[in-house]
Design an enzyme around this catalytic site. Structure first.
Site, PDB file in Angstrom:
ATOM      1  CB  SER A  80     -11.551  17.893  43.314  1.00 59.01           C
ATOM      2  OG  SER A  80     -12.789  18.202  42.771  1.00 59.01           O
ATOM      3  CG  HIS A 128     -11.448  21.829  42.558  1.00 58.48           C
ATOM      4  ND1 HIS A 128     -11.275  20.846  41.630  1.00 58.48           N
ATOM      5  CD2 HIS A 128     -10.431  22.706  42.380  1.00 58.48           C
ATOM      6  CE1 HIS A 128     -10.199  21.118  40.894  1.00 58.48           C
ATOM      7  NE2 HIS A 128      -9.666  22.229  41.343  1.00 58.48           N
ATOM      8  CG  ASP A 134      -6.785  22.156  38.953  1.00 57.97           C
ATOM      9  OD1 ASP A 134      -5.741  22.530  38.382  1.00 57.97           O
ATOM     10  OD2 ASP A 134      -7.339  22.799  39.866  1.00 57.97           O
TER      11      ASP A 134
END
Lengths: 187, 271
Positions: free
Chosen positions: A12, A39, A132
């Site tokens: 991310s 992401h 995540d």
């Protein structure tokens, strides 16, 4: 490389630069497919694959639904879609609800790769500001796949690698350069 | 009992046929329902028969109901510059949104038609399997704070098309109630009709000019995709447009009946 069917990477915040550098330094004959779930900011919806493709000797694509996973290609989760690895060696996409406030969700990509490739899966978690991916990497380890976590000390944001380390013990903890070297030395 | 056996029984018990949904995708969602409800597939089948709320929950989970205003702004900008400039100039223009869920794509398109001065001769139909999401579409009322990015999408499309319009031209916003509601002049346009794509023919008699069919077929296997696309194709005028999701493509069998033009497919004119 015959030990693995694919490399699956999640990251991310800060991970785009890491992935960009890794892809630009991978040896030209690296043949495992690389499946990446990153992401991204909602307003940056395109251009990511193109930017990676320019720097990489491998072909970087945002896959279509049901696209077959091929050697020597990089698959980047398209913005606003979840991306899964299917048992028949294809990619599938979904727009179902966000997971961990994320779509694409790294957990979804990694867990599906763990289920499909089992011990032949090589999973990597990079820098990121979200948990995540931690569960997905654990799923890969639970299926006896090989797991690497970016050393939190080298991470722009260490939440994601630390979240993974909290719930599982990876095979290796490496710096970005260490990860690239490891991949380049795969037999 | 595996998920295939579950789906076969679910079809017999409820009439909803999910047997040809893609394997991994549907088994993943069934596993999720099973884990969350702490029920085995056998227990889930029993509960479906006696508990209407649970049955609806299973259907809601299996059918993905994500929808957003102007999802994928670049696609809308491209449509504005191409397809929307070539729409019939006088006759009624009929749009069909398949799997329209809560209707936000239907309203996105109607906003574009309003800006192009076409609203009066538009006919818009939204169909979906799920009657509960259709009811929300009919009301045209959505949470505001949770959906603030609708406004970002809206502004991105207007900027990209060089159009001068404000979000508030189309929505009444009530921040204290956390609501935005589609304005009456748009709300009265679309018809929302229940349709089970697997079993039902199109629930209207006329042919259509433009079909929006985005991010629905990704949940179907090839066999079902071909079957449903044949039905859809038969409802389209020659030369009509078909719009799929950004990362979707037609099966090779269906591709023979269409030509790809930029962001959309056009039904071939058979001589």
């Amino acid at each position: 490389m015959s030990d693995y069917k694919a490399v699956v990477i999640g990251g991310s915040a800060g991970s785009f630069a890491v992935v960009l550098k890794m892809l630009s330094k991978l040896r030209p004959d690296f043949e495992l497919p690389i499946i990446i779930c990153m992401h991204r900011l909602k307003h940056i919806r395109s251009g990511l694959a193109e930017n990676l493709d320019i720097k990489s000797s491998m072909k970087v694509v945002e896959p279509y639904d049901k696209e077959r996973i091929e050697k020597g290609k990089v698959y980047l989760a398209p913005s606003n879609y979840h991306m899964f690895v299917e048992f028949d060696g294809t990619i599938s996409l979904s727009i179902e609800d966000m997971n961990n406030q994320s779509r694409p969700s790294i957990d979804y990509t990694l867990s599906s790769a763990a289920a499909s490739y089992r011990e032949k899966c090589l999973g990597i978690i990079l820098t990121g500001a979200n948990k995540d991916g931690a569960k997905g990497l654990k799923d890969i380890a639970d299926k006896k796949g090989f797991t690497i976590v970016q050393d939190p000390k080298t991470a722009e944001v260490d939440t994601m690698p630390k979240s993974a380390l909290k719930i599982m013990q990876p095979d290796l903890i490496l710096s970005p350069d260490g990860i690239t070297d490891f991949l380049n030395n795969l037999k | 009992m595996d998920f295939k056996q579950f789906l076969a029984s679910f079809k017999i018990k409820t009439g909803y046929d999910f047997c040809d949904y893609s394997d991994n995708s549907i088994s993943r969602r069934l596993d999720k329902i099973s884990a969350e409800s702490k029920l085995s597939f056998e227990q889930m089948l029993d509960k479906v028969m006696t508990d209407e709320t649970f049955k609806n929950k299973v259907i809601d989970e299996i059918t993905v109901n994500t929808t957003e205003l102007f999802r994928d702004p670049t696609m809308w900008i491209s449509l504005y510059k191409t397809l929307y400039q070539q729409l019939p100039k006088s006759a009624t223009i009929t749009f069909w949104h398949i799997g329209c869920s809560r209707g936000l794509e239907v309203y996105s398109n109607l906003i574009m038609m309003h800006l192009l001065g076409n609203l009066d001769r538009c006919r818009a139909i939204g169909t979906d399997l799920n009657s509960r999401v259709l009811e929300i579409g009919r009301k045209g009322e959505y949470s505001y704070r949770f959906n603030l990015y609708f406004k970002d999408n809206f502004n991105a499309v207007m900027a990209g098309c060089g159009l001068d319009a404000k979000f508030e031209d189309y929505f009444d916003i009530d921040e204290s109630q956390d609501k935005m509601k589609v304005k009456p002049f748009l709300l009265e346009k679309p018809k929302f009709i229940e349709q089970n794509l697997v079993q039902d023919k199109a629930p209207f008699a006329y042919k259509v000019d433009v079909v929006f069919f985005r991010n629905v077929m990704i949940y179907f296997n090839d066999k079902l995709q071909n079957k449903i696309m044949s039905m859809v194709c038969s409802k389209m005028y020659d030369g009509a447009a078909l719009i799929l999701g950004k990362q979707e493509s037609l099966t090779s069998q269906m591709m023979t009946r269409f030509t790809k033009t930029g962001q959309y497919y056009q039904k071939k004119v058979l001589l």
